[in-house]
Design a protein around this motif. Structure first.
Motif, PDB file in Angstrom:
ATOM      1  N   GLU A  72     -35.924 -30.891   7.457  1.00  0.00           N
ATOM      2  CA  GLU A  72     -35.581 -32.247   7.021  1.00  0.00           C
ATOM      3  C   GLU A  72     -34.848 -32.285   5.680  1.00  0.00           C
ATOM      4  OE1 GLU A  72     -38.808 -35.051   6.682  1.00  0.00           O
ATOM      5  OE2 GLU A  72     -37.404 -36.685   6.362  1.00  0.00           O
ATOM      6  N   ASP A  89     -40.656 -29.867   9.596  1.00  0.00           N
ATOM      7  CA  ASP A  89     -40.901 -31.040   8.743  1.00  0.00           C
ATOM      8  C   ASP A  89     -41.939 -30.617   7.713  1.00  0.00           C
ATOM      9  OD1 ASP A  89     -41.315 -33.449   7.521  1.00  0.00           O
ATOM     10  OD2 ASP A  89     -41.342 -34.593   9.396  1.00  0.00           O
ATOM     11  N   ASP A  92     -44.812 -34.428   6.920  1.00  0.00           N
ATOM     12  CA  ASP A  92     -44.653 -35.589   7.792  1.00  0.00           C
ATOM     13  C   ASP A  92     -45.689 -36.610   7.334  1.00  0.00           C
ATOM     14  OD1 ASP A  92     -43.443 -36.992   9.925  1.00  0.00           O
ATOM     15  OD2 ASP A  92     -45.233 -36.624  11.125  1.00  0.00           O
ATOM     16  N   TRP A 215     -37.286 -32.958  13.645  1.00  0.00           N
ATOM     17  CA  TRP A 215     -38.419 -32.358  12.920  1.00  0.00           C
ATOM     18  C   TRP A 215     -39.668 -33.229  13.024  1.00  0.00           C
ATOM     19  CZ3 TRP A 215     -33.566 -32.858  10.506  1.00  0.00           C
ATOM     20  CH2 TRP A 215     -33.331 -34.111   9.893  1.00  0.00           C
ATOM     21  N   ASP A 216     -39.502 -34.523  13.333  1.00  0.00           N
ATOM     22  CA  ASP A 216     -40.673 -35.392  13.504  1.00  0.00           C
ATOM     23  C   ASP A 216     -41.430 -35.061  14.791  1.00  0.00           C
ATOM     24  OD1 ASP A 216     -40.083 -37.085  11.237  1.00  0.00           O
ATOM     25  OD2 ASP A 216     -38.566 -38.096  12.457  1.00  0.00           O
TER      26      ASP A 216
HETATM   27 CA    CA Z   1     -41.244 -36.723   9.535  1.00  0.00          CA
END
Ligand code: CA
Ligand code: IPD
Ligand code: CA
Length: 266
Positions: A72, A89, A92, A215-216
Motif C-alpha cells: 500500500e 497491507d 489494515d 492489499w485490503d
Molecule cells: Ca487496508
C-alpha cells in the motif's frame, strides 16, 4: 505467471512467523509515538505503517527469490507481473489505530497467475493469526476454519466498509441501507482484511464493500474461500486482484446479498 511449487507449506510457516514479528514492530513503533499524516482528507498514514512495511518487504523477498511486491505505502508496485507477487497491507485499519480502537491487522498474501495462493492476516491486538493455503484449507492459530452456517440473510450479522471519498454519500449508503434492512444487523469495524478473517472464522456471516484495493482483500479472500465461502464482485464475477467491489459469504447468503447489491453496483 507460472504456478510452480515454491515449497508452500514452509513458506506459509515463514510468513506466519514474519507476521508475528511485524506485529511487534507495529506495537513498538506505535507505542513510541508515531507521526500521523494525511494521504487524503480522511485517509491517514503513520510512521507505523511505513515501519511495518519496511520490515516486511525485504524479508518477504528473501523468502522467495525473484518475487515482487505490491504494497500500500511508498508506491510499491511490481514492475514484472509474471513473477510471484507478495501483496502487503502493513496496517489494515490505520484509522482505528490512530483513534486507539484496537481492531487492526497486518495482511500478507502471495499471488500467482491463479490469484492468491498463500495468505496470512494477523489480528494484532487480539494476538490471533489467520492463515490459508489455496486448495489446502484455512486456519486460525493452527485450527481449521469452516465459516458461518447461517443461511438466511435475516439471521446474518453482516459487516461492510465505507470509503474515504465522502463525495457521494447517497450512492455509498443506498446499498448499505438495503442490506441493513434485510439482515439481522450491520457492523462497520474498519479493517477489511480482518472482517474477511472473522467471516472465515464464522464470527461474521457476510461482508461487502464497494471500493477496496488488492492489499485490503488478497489474503482475506483466500481465508474466506478456503473456509468454504464465496467471494465475487457485486456483479457476481470471480474476484481478481483488480480494485473494486467485493461481496463475501457462504453460498446461500452470497446469493441473497448479490440480489441486493448487483443492481446498485457502482
Ligand atoms: Ca487496508
Ligand atoms: C481500509 C480498511 C477499511 C476499509 C477501507 C480500507 P486502511 O484500509 O480496510 O476497513 O473500509 O476501504 O482502505 O487504509 O486502513 O489500510
Ligand atoms: Ca493500510
Amino acid at each position: 505467471m507460472a504456478s510452480a511449487d515454491f515449497g508452500h507449506q514452509t513458506l506459509l510457516a515463514d510468513v506466519a512467523k514474519l507476521l508475528g514479528e511485524a506485529a511487534q514492530v507495529l506495537e513498538q513503533t506505535w507505542g513510541q509515538g508515531a507521526q500521523v499524516r494525511h494521504k487524503g482528507p480522511a485517509d491517514l498514514v503513520t510512521d507505523t505503517d511505513l515501519a511495518v512495511q519496511r520490515f516486511l518487504i525485504p524479508r518477504l523477498r528473501a523468502l522467495l527469490p525473484g518475487s515482487v511486491v505490491l504494497a500500500e505505502e511508498e508506491g510499491q508496485v511490481p514492475t514484472a507481473t509474471d513473477r510471484p507477487c507478495w501483496v502487503v497491507d502493513p496496517v489494515d485499519g490505520t484509522s482505528n489505530l490512530v483513534h486507539g480502537f484496537r481492531y487492526v491487522a497486518i495482511s500478507v498474501a502471495l499471488s500467482d497467475a491463479q490469484g492468491p495462493i498463500l495468505g496470512g492476516v494477523h489480528d494484532v491486538f487480539a494476538g490471533r493469526l489467520y492463515t490459508a493455503w489455496r486448495a489446502h484449507g484455512a486456519w486460525v492459530d493452527g485450527t481449521p476454519m469452516h465459516g458461518s452456517s447461517v443461511t438466511s440473510l435475516s439471521d446474518a450479522l453482516v459487516a461492510c466498509g465505507t470509503p474515504y471519498d465522502k463525495s457521494t454519500p447517497a450512492a455509498v449508503f443506498a446499498p448499505i441501507a438495503q442490506v441493513w434492512q434485510a439482515c439481522h444487523d450491520l457492523r462497520v469495524p474498519g479493517a477489511a482484511a480482518l472482517e474477511l478473517a472473522q467471516l472465515a472464522e464464522g464470527r461474521l456471516d457476510a461482508f461487502f464493500e464497494a471500493d477496496l484495493q488488492p492489499w485490503d482483500f488478497a489474503a482475506g479472500c483466500l481465508l474466506v474461500t478456503e473456509s468454504g465461502g464465496q467471494v465475487t464482485d457485486w456483479a457476481g464475477r470471480g474476484r481478481t486482484l483488480q480494485r473494486g467491489t467485493i461481496v463475501a459469504a457462504n453460498r446461500r447468503l452470497h446469493r441473497q446479498l448479490l440480489d441486493i447489491l448487483t443492481p446498485t453496483e457502482p
